[in-house]
Design an enzyme around this catalytic site. Sequence first.
Site, mmCIF file in Angstrom:
data_model
loop_
_atom_site.group_PDB
_atom_site.id
_atom_site.type_symbol
_atom_site.label_atom_id
_atom_site.label_comp_id
_atom_site.label_asym_id
_atom_site.label_seq_id
_atom_site.Cartn_x
_atom_site.Cartn_y
_atom_site.Cartn_z
ATOM 1 C CG ASP A 42 -44.852 -45.297 81.341
ATOM 2 O OD1 ASP A 42 -45.248 -44.679 82.356
ATOM 3 O OD2 ASP A 42 -45.617 -45.669 80.435
ATOM 4 C CE LYS A 73 -47.784 -41.824 87.413
ATOM 5 N NZ LYS A 73 -47.788 -42.208 85.981
ATOM 6 C CD GLU A 119 -47.171 -40.256 82.943
ATOM 7 O OE1 GLU A 119 -48.378 -40.075 82.674
ATOM 8 O OE2 GLU A 119 -46.791 -40.735 84.020
ATOM 9 C CG ASP A 174 -52.145 -41.781 78.897
ATOM 10 O OD1 ASP A 174 -52.625 -42.934 78.888
ATOM 11 O OD2 ASP A 174 -51.104 -41.480 79.511
#
Lengths: 624, 126
Positions: free
Chosen positions: A25, A87, A186, A208
């Site tokens: 992850d 990211k 994800e 999330d």
Amino acid sequence: MALLQISEPGQSTAPHEHRLAAGIDLGTTNSLVATVRSGQADTLPDASGRHLLPSVVHYRSGEDPRVGEEAWSGASGDPMNTIISVKRLMGRGVADVTAKDAHLPYEFLQGKPGMPLLRTAGGDVSPVEISAEILRTLKARAEESLGGELEGVVVTVPAYFDEAQRQATKDAGRLAGLNVMRLLNEPTAAAVAYGLDHAAEGVVAIYDLGGGTFDISILRLNKGVFEVMATGGDSALGGDDMDRVIAAWIREQAGIGEDVDPMLMRRLLHDARAAKETLTDQDEVSLRVSLTGAEEWTGTLTRERFDQLIGSLVEKTLSPCRRALRDAGLRSRDVSEIVMVGGSTRVPLVREQVSRFFGRELLVDIDPDKVVAIGAAIQADILAGNRSDDEMLLLDVIPLSLGLETMGGLVEKIIPRNTTIPVARAQEFTTFKDGQTAMSLHVVQGERDRVSDCRSLARFELQGIPPMTAGAARIRVSFQVDADGLLNVEAQEQVSGVQSSIEVKPSYGLTDPEIEAMLKDSMDHAQDDMNARRLREHQVEADRVLEALSSALAEDGDRLLTDEERAVVDEAARVLAQTRQGSDYRAIKRAQEQVEQASADFVARRMDASIRKAMAGHRIEDFE
Amino acid sequence: MRCSGRRIDREDNGFSEADMAITLTEAAANQVRKFLDNRGKGVGLRLGVRTSGCSGMAYVIEFADEIEDDDQVFEAHGVKVIVNPKSLLYLDGTELDFGREGLNEGFKFNNPNVKDECGCGESFNI
């Protein structure tokens, strides 16, 4: 003595042939690596027992970069060389990055077309290289824990990542020496961790809430495949915001002015975070903050007060949920499971509100920090071949439609979004002009009808088409997407066989409108798109008519038309050429009809002439 | 096959099946129980040997979903250990342990029958 793991019945491997696989992850704030051992998927800790690796890289001159906790602690005074949240930069162009993230302290250089480079003490580095450092650290941890080299990994990416961002992630893996067997969305990974892929069908919501980002995804499970129905969220909302409101509350309570020195502010944020974590399973927490000199403030923060402080933040996550449901065309009661992901979903108020919103119990049994990595590990274990054959291979889908630019800047969709991958689709195109020997192909991704509203992925050219009349060439364009969602486009002229192809190694985004915004736009602008498409189609048609007329006039105009007749045709053509510049598609249509009318006799005479020519020297019988 | 002809005849060896045993340490038993629970199915742990590897025989350690007619079943700390009679000859007296080495963790065979192992310990000779 080797340490052995329990295999599934009949799946034991020969010594030294263990197929070691891991799931990674690669997060904005933290990254994790997980693996399946003795049938159990779990994340792997480092030597100090920490599972989370902060996604932070600190570059130093003349030394190897430091990654994770070390990078943090050693680098608080060196923000320019300490790269956080890389990211957010993956697969994006430099213009896009600097415009959107004006607050980033880093110094950007213009790199390869569109790809940003960051100037650091350790040299100029790209987001791909920075991510590779994080992946390398996780790879080393996994190989040390498993006692061997990794055969392959599955890396997770947000559902809304486009081709460029996925390719960048895959490149980072390769650079780190990993065999990236697949990229996995994800939310899909989180659903897999809970075994939801074993259900026959159903709609799953993945909520999330991380440190700095919030994502909601609505997935539909259909015959073992998760389709992404809608995504939404807020790229600047998370647990860090909760820390800030608590810190502000402490500051007010302690009677400190707004102008706090950075050292004290950092301490307040640290205390705020600790208080937030304590309030997960306690009703109140006592606080003690040392102020300047010997002064000290003590106080109590109750769960009730905490809930009031963060109430609006939690509420802010619900509107993207509402929107995502609407985009998916669903009501909250259609959702059968809700998976909670991200450390901030431990906050009781978050669980309470989300549960109330969907009117259901939530899935919270798996550690929300680890659930995505665990799902990726399970998928990696299957892909490496460690499970029996009856375990279904989970398929993924294309997040946004892939298409080609056609005349007039319109998009022809070749592979619609939510198509399961791997997939191959082909479509035939033709030339627009007589004697056209080359064709430029522009690959785009998005839901809108106009190229300018979609994301440009790649351009290439097919050359060496034999000269033919417009519309006679047959050019077959095939799109192929592999299991990782990476695209290969090939064009071939069917008569001559000339071909050309491109692998979408995207230019890392020249303009990068948020994918979710793109999706939303396509719905908001459906009417605009339709009008634009209609206008462009008429313009293209007008151009085709004018082109054909002008080549016919050049050939036979003088021979078959009187000067007066020629003037009428020319005038109609002039009017059409002028109207075509405007934006009234009805006027263009009328002008085009005028041209057709004005040139009807001319066309008829040409037809007669060519028939006479064809029949010359033949007798009528020859044609019967 | 390197191990053919090495098969030990039960009677000649002086053992009867009743005397033979395989044990788990408590740590190993706890882990096996945890993994079985997590897996959600399975009757116990199957241990065995097979010919392969760099040094003759290799250990097999798998979840067991069923017990065959020939199988020997032992119980240690509440965990069923299932072994087929042929493997048992090579494994008799073995204690299965669970341990850590640095970041790595897993099961270890303490097998008194072993004469030598390959360096890695994944295969052995008796």
